[in-house]
Design an enzyme around this catalytic site. Structure first.
Site, PDB file in Angstrom:
ATOM      1  N   GLU A  88      49.691  15.510  82.275  1.00  0.00           N
ATOM      2  CA  GLU A  88      49.919  14.983  84.301  1.00  0.00           C
ATOM      3  C   GLU A  88      51.216  14.849  84.198  1.00  0.00           C
ATOM      4  O   GLU A  88      51.366  15.221  85.531  1.00  0.00           O
ATOM      5  CB  GLU A  88      49.262  14.488  83.762  1.00  0.00           C
ATOM      6  CG  GLU A  88      48.394  14.178  85.272  1.00  0.00           C
ATOM      7  CD  GLU A  88      47.575  12.738  84.842  1.00  0.00           C
ATOM      8  OE1 GLU A  88      47.404  12.557  85.880  1.00  0.00           O
ATOM      9  OE2 GLU A  88      46.234  13.104  84.162  1.00  0.00           O
ATOM     10  N   ASP A  89      52.287  14.190  83.274  1.00  0.00           N
ATOM     11  CA  ASP A  89      53.361  13.606  84.435  1.00  0.00           C
ATOM     12  C   ASP A  89      54.787  14.008  83.419  1.00  0.00           C
ATOM     13  O   ASP A  89      55.679  13.819  84.026  1.00  0.00           O
ATOM     14  CB  ASP A  89      53.529  12.126  83.834  1.00  0.00           C
ATOM     15  CG  ASP A  89      52.202  11.314  84.173  1.00  0.00           C
ATOM     16  OD1 ASP A  89      51.566  11.632  85.670  1.00  0.00           O
ATOM     17  OD2 ASP A  89      51.807   9.849  83.683  1.00  0.00           O
TER      18      ASP A  89
END
Length: 728
Positions: A88-89
């Site tokens: 996600e990051d």
């Protein structure tokens, strides 16, 4: 790289990685080596990233993983905890994680990763889609949700660094979704902390007020705990009951807050603020200890629960009783074994449960998780999430089937919810209910311990629209709406098909409809008129989307007829001699024909006949049991001279209307019958106990369509729950 500095841990003798590995001491050295490798991978992926608090980002996945170690989770889950944010990051992909750590860990990481690169109409829709993704992943492997719970718990612990609006949003979301999930999975250790932390941000004044008041009573509470423990220890030792431990704990802040809100009480009016927990070694000792507790202190009526004999769906087992303690104040006592206590604290997250279920790729499924996902099929994401919250995350009741199977339903559920939980067709064919061997209205609110029997009839005309207001689960409401939606589709389909066939016969009376309406011809019509399928074609004809004349002409062209040269005036076909009741017996003339009273067939229904001894031919519906019992040599072919009825003859039919008794109900039903031009020959109405009314009607109708129209109108009367045709 973080290898010598500790951020906020207080003890600078351990580096971050070493602290994590120390927590995994219950695993093998090979597992710990893999976790160390995953730590290095996550640290490198998150290098240069910081949280709002200013701390390096790697601290968050490490803290999440430490929470997982406190639940004794396995190697795969711990690695997923370390890597849960890298997709996600950071620039890392799921494929890379799968190549590096295996497909199982990639699946776990994917389950807690938010959807990206998709456009949504609103943030609410975005969030709902993320929840649905998480629930579906959880159905395949419930370790997904355990990772997510650990992630959410650490976020709550550090929520003070977020803006106030986001604090409230996250706290509300936690109370609605994540705390109930933790409860469902039996992980009370996480559930309680989530609830207390959420309350801190949603109602700070009340939270700190309760904390302050509990501190003031701490000394008094500790004295009471020691007194109770002393008395219990002595008495249990005298009876040779082997005790592992006895301890006292104060009620959790959120549980006190909820009791104050629901019972409209002040803090000083809440007396049972204390729970004593007795941990014994054997199940038999639980009941021995309970007997001693009730001998020493007076039990409060209605406050005993045996979750050992009847465990909760999350496998929780314990004996609960509330007694008047040494100073006359209510004290809750919980009694369980060591194994039961571990399940109560850690639920399905406990490492020993995973050992029992098997390691590797074994799918760790729970019945309620699969049922939850299955019941929400066919809904958009927001409906899905609302349905889950309504049906699975509210207070529950436990009722029994006639075979004593336990069915769990949300508080406020009625027999219809029970029927649809068992099977959709049980719900659709429901005409009544019995609870504890007594007839009850369909809106009766079920209570824990009720034994429920659903009365069904294959001659029921399906749900009433009134049911939508009665049911208490989104699952039942969705099934009822789907039934009506499908009925409308079917009615439109039949109407359009009938219109097309009639148009073809008006143009060419002598054609064979089966040849004209062949699947090959229909497929070409579908392509020409740009329809999706036959259903849409016929429905479109019914709604005048497609010209019935154009469709009929094109079908005749495909069959080789010159449509323009066709004579449009319909020639009257030769008349058949008709019997008085409109039945034609194939191959037999001048024979007495009568309709059976057991099933009362009407035009538009499939029929069969048999030769009786001295009474001609008796006609039954094809699905009538009395027809199937006849010797084959006595059967004859019969059909309606007017398949849908000519609108002149009348046929008697018995129907039963059931619903809640009220002033004017009978009059409204009879008015509907009159408005549908159906003559009413007999009426018999009676009221059952608890105001449940049954109205039996004998009506004269022209054909099946007339009957269906009458039934639909009656089902629309307020408080009518079911309508069924009576077959003798």
């Amino acid at each position: 790289m973080i290898d010598k500095t500790i951020f906020g841990y207080g003890d600078d003798t351990y580096m971050l990685k070493e602290r994590l590995l120390e927590k995994t001491s219950y695993l093998t050295s090979e597992d710990q080596a893999e976790i160390a490798r995953a730590y290095d991978y996550a640290e490198k992926a998150h290098e240069g990233q910081f949280r709002r608090s200013g701390e390096p980002y790697i601290i968050h996945p490490v803290e999440v993983t430490i929470i997982l170690t406190e639940l004794s989770m396995d190697r795969e889950t711990l690695i997923a905890g370390l890597l849960h944010d890298v997709v996600e990051d950071t620039g890392v992909t799921l494929e890379e994680i799968g190549q590096e750590f295996g497909d199982t860990i990639a699946h776990l990481v994917d389950g807690v990763t938010k959807l990206k690169n998709l456009k949504f109409r609103s943030s609410a829709e975005n969030q709902a889609e993320n929840f649905r993704k998480m629930f579906l992943a959880m159905a395949k492997d419930d370790r997904v949700i355990i990772c997510k719970l650990a992630d959410r718990l650490h976020n709550l612990r550090t929520l003070q660094h977020m803006p106030e609006e986001k604090q409230k949003k996250k706290a509300k979301e936690t109370l609605e979704i994540f705390a109930p999930l933790a409860h469902r999975l039996g992980i009370s250790k996480i559930k309680w902390e989530m609830e207390d932390l959420s309350l801190r941000y949603l109602d700070s004044p009340q939270y700190y007020r309760i904390v302050s008041l509990m501190k003031k009573k701490r000394a008094e509470r500790e004295r009471l705990v020691q007194e109770i423990i002393g008395v219990l220890s002595e008495k249990l030792a005298e009876q040779n009951v082997e005790v592992e431990s006895i301890s006292g704990r104060p009620k959790h802040i959120y549980s006190i807050y909820r009791k104050m809100k629901s019972q409209h009480k002040q803090f000083n009016e809440i007396f049972d603020l204390l729970a004593i927990r007795v941990i014994v070694r054997e199940t038999s000792s639980c009941y021995a200890a309970l007997g001693l507790v009730h001998t020493i202190w007076k039990p409060m009526p209605g406050r005993f629960k045996d979750y050992i004999a009847m465990p909760k769906p999350n496998d929780y087992q314990s004996l609960h009783t509330t007694v008047l303690g040494p100073r006359g104040e209510p004290v809750e006592v919980q009694i369980r074994t060591v194994k039961m206590h571990r399940t109560a604290e850690y639920g399905i997250a406990a490492h020993w449960i995973y050992k029992e279920l098997g390691n590797g790729n074994t799918q760790r499924k729970k019945y309620w998780i699969n049922k939850m996902v299955e019941e929400q099929e066919g809904r958009d994401a927001q409906e899905f999430v609302e349905g889950v919250k309504m049906d699975w995350f509210t207070d529950t009741v436990f009722v029994f089937t006639p075979k004593t199977d336990v069915i769990e339903l949300p508080n406020g559920a009625c027999p219809l919810d029970f029927a649809y939980r068992i099977h959709t067709e049980i719900g659709n064919k429901c005409i009544g209910a019995m609870v504890n061997d007594k007839i009850v209205p369909l809106d009766y609110k079920l209570k824990t311990g009720d034994k429920v029997h659903i009365i069904t009839s294959k001659h029921s005309y399906g749900p009433s629209k009134d049911w939508i207001k009665i049911v208490g689960t989104s699952h039942a409401r969705h099934k009822i709406r789907s039934w009506f939606k499908n009925q409308v589709k079917e009615d439109n389909f039949l109407k359009g098909k009938e219109m097309l066939e009639k148009q073809i016969l008006q143009t060419r009376p002598s054609v064979n409809l089966t040849d004209i309406l062949s699947s090959k011809n229909l497929q070409q019509v579908i392509q020409k008129f740009k329809s999706q399928d036959v259903n849409e074609l016929y429905s479109g004809i019914a709604f005048s989307v497609y010209s019935v004349q154009s469709v009929a002409d094109y079908l005749l062209e495909l069959a080789g007829f010159e449509v323009d040269m066709v004579e449009k005036i319909v020639k009257n076909p030769p008349k058949k001699s008709k019997s008085k009741i409109g039945i034609h017996v194939k191959g037999i003339d001048n024979v007495l024909v009568r309709l059976s009273r057991c099933c009362n067939p009407v035009p538009g229904e499939s029929i069969g006949g048999f030769i009786t001894r001295g009474r001609g031919v008796t006609v039954h519906r094809l699905d009538c049991p009395n027809l199937s019992a006849v010797e084959p040599e006595r059967l004859v072919d019969v059909d309606w001279e007017e398949p849908d009825g000519d609108g002149k003859k009348s046929y008697q039919v018995d129907i039963e209307v059931a619903g809640l008794d009220r002033n004017g109900l009978l009059n409204e039903v009879l008015r509907v019958v009159e408005n549908t031009r159906a003559a009413c020959y007999a009426v018999n109405a009676k009221v059952q106990p608890k105001g449940f009314a049954h109205i039996n009607l004998t009506v004269a109708i022209h054909n099946r369509n007339h009957l269906d129209s009458l039934v639909d109108r009656v089902k629309g009367v307020r408080d009518v729950h079911s309508v069924r045709r009576i077959i003798q």
